[in-house]
Design a protein around this motif. Structure first.
Motif, PDB file in Angstrom:
ATOM      1  N   HIS A  71      -0.111   4.593   3.444  1.00 15.80           N
ATOM      2  CA  HIS A  71      -0.461   5.371   4.636  1.00 15.80           C
ATOM      3  C   HIS A  71       0.737   6.172   5.129  1.00 15.80           C
ATOM      4  N   LEU A  72       1.914   5.541   5.144  1.00 16.84           N
ATOM      5  CA  LEU A  72       3.126   6.228   5.594  1.00 16.84           C
ATOM      6  C   LEU A  72       3.412   7.446   4.725  1.00 16.84           C
ATOM      7  N   ARG A  75       0.090  10.116   4.984  1.00 17.27           N
ATOM      8  CA  ARG A  75      -0.375  10.525   6.310  1.00 17.27           C
ATOM      9  C   ARG A  75      -0.337  12.043   6.512  1.00 17.27           C
ATOM     10  N   LEU A  78      -3.626  13.758   5.034  1.00 19.27           N
ATOM     11  CA  LEU A  78      -4.966  13.238   5.302  1.00 19.27           C
ATOM     12  C   LEU A  78      -5.950  14.330   5.707  1.00 19.27           C
ATOM     13  N   ASP A  79      -5.448  15.502   6.088  1.00 17.24           N
ATOM     14  CA  ASP A  79      -6.365  16.593   6.407  1.00 17.24           C
ATOM     15  C   ASP A  79      -7.074  17.119   5.162  1.00 17.24           C
ATOM     16  N   GLU A  93     -10.348   6.157   3.163  1.00 19.95           N
ATOM     17  CA  GLU A  93     -10.591   6.001   4.593  1.00 19.95           C
ATOM     18  C   GLU A  93     -10.714   4.527   4.962  1.00 19.95           C
ATOM     19  N   PHE A  96      -7.297   2.854   5.024  1.00 24.87           N
ATOM     20  CA  PHE A  96      -6.471   3.245   6.165  1.00 24.87           C
ATOM     21  C   PHE A  96      -7.122   2.942   7.506  1.00 24.87           C
ATOM     22  N   SER A 139      -0.244  -0.917  -1.774  1.00 26.87           N
ATOM     23  CA  SER A 139       0.294   0.446  -1.870  1.00 26.87           C
ATOM     24  C   SER A 139       0.980   0.668  -3.212  1.00 26.87           C
TER      25      SER A 139
END
Length: 300
Positions: A71-72, A75, A78-79, A93, A96, A139
């Motif tokens: 996620h880090l 991030r 993510l768009d 999704e 996260f 991860s």
């Protein structure tokens, strides 16, 4: 300026050139703490300053949180989730916490690869992951899954890790101590006033470890038979002890921050009555190792 490491620098240059040419590759830079892994990641970032970059890091206190490191790293991208195949988007999704549903590790790995590929549609992409040995297992599995499947996307994916990080199928670049000439040059760069006897002593004790070469001249009686990490810790302690009290407080707050969030460090220190200007003496004294927000305890 990096002293030595000509072979390693050439490897990184070739990987970035390959990405610019539309071909992908991955690499793990391995070695002990202070050996120069983060410095080589920094070199890669400089060489690819005209490329889009994603940077992430393993955080020791988040190592038990599934998908925290992924996620880090992802991030900022993510768009682009809407561009992924629907099953992959739903899987990522879910990983996260953006949707409910079972976590399919295969689909999450595919989604990570697809998201990186989507970003590379805009041009070559450099992905850097520091302290990979502290990534949570979920991860690490997803990113290594993607690394093993890179082909012609124009992506260079580089990890820096200690030897405990298991990554079958991904090429290794193992760092050892600098050779005598490079070690002597680095020592002269950072401690030009050392006498011949002390210089020879530091070169012998350091084993060519760059961080040790920089820090050991700060330690009195460096010839005592202490483990190298303890010697380096003493060097930081000696350097920090002469800084102003506010700066010491700022460094303490920075040392407690695992995320490398400089703004967060400054805000937290502000609650203790210490302003951002307190960082100045630490920066001038070279008391902050080269990691975002990472001050004295960040001896990786």
């Amino acid at each position: 300026m990096l002293r030595g490491r000509e072979r390693e620098q050439a490897t990184i240059r070739a990987l970035i050139a390959q990405a610019k040419d539309g071909r992908s590759g991955s690499l793990i830079i391995r070695g002990e703490p202070g050996i120069g892994k983060s410095a080589l990641l920094g070199l890669a970032a400089e060489l690819a300053e005209d490329l889009r970059q994603l940077r992430g890091t393993g955080i020791e206190t988040e190592a038990e949180l599934p998908f925290a490191a992924l996620h880090l790293l992802l991030r900022p991208a993510l768009d682009r989730l809407g561009k992924l195949p629907e099953p992959q988007a739903r899987a990522l999704e879910g990983a996260f916490g953006l949707a409910t549903g079972a976590q399919d590790r295969f689909l999450i790995g595919l989604a990570a690869l697809s998201l990186l590929t989507e970003l590379a549609e805009d041009g070559p992409l450099l992905v850097l992951v520091d302290d990979a040995q502290w990534m949570d297992r979920s991860s690490a599995e997803a990113l290594l899954f993607a690394a093993r499947r890179l082909h012609a996307e124009g992506i260079a994916l580089i990890f820096a890790a200690r030897d405990t990080f298991e990554a079958p199928g991904v090429p290794d670049l193992r760092l050892t101590g600098l050779d005598r000439q490079a070690a002597d040059d680095l020592l002269r760069d950072h401690a030009p006033g050392l006498g011949p006897a002390v210089r020879a002593q530091v070169l012998a004790v350091s084993g060519g470890n760059p961080l040790a070469l920089i820090e050991l001249p700060q330690v009195p009686d460096a010839q005592e038979p202490l483990p190298l990490p303890r010697r380096i810790q003493e060097a930081y302690e000696a350097r920090i002890a002469v800084l102003p009290p506010g700066t010491q407080t700022m460094l303490l707050v920075a040392g407690l921050d695992d995320a490398g969030d400089l703004d967060g460090v400054v805000r937290a220190a502000g609650t203790l009555g210490v302003g951002a200007a307190a960082l100045g003496p630490a920066e001038r004294a070279g008391s902050c190792p080269p990691r975002a927000g990472g001050c004295p305890s960040a001896i990786r």
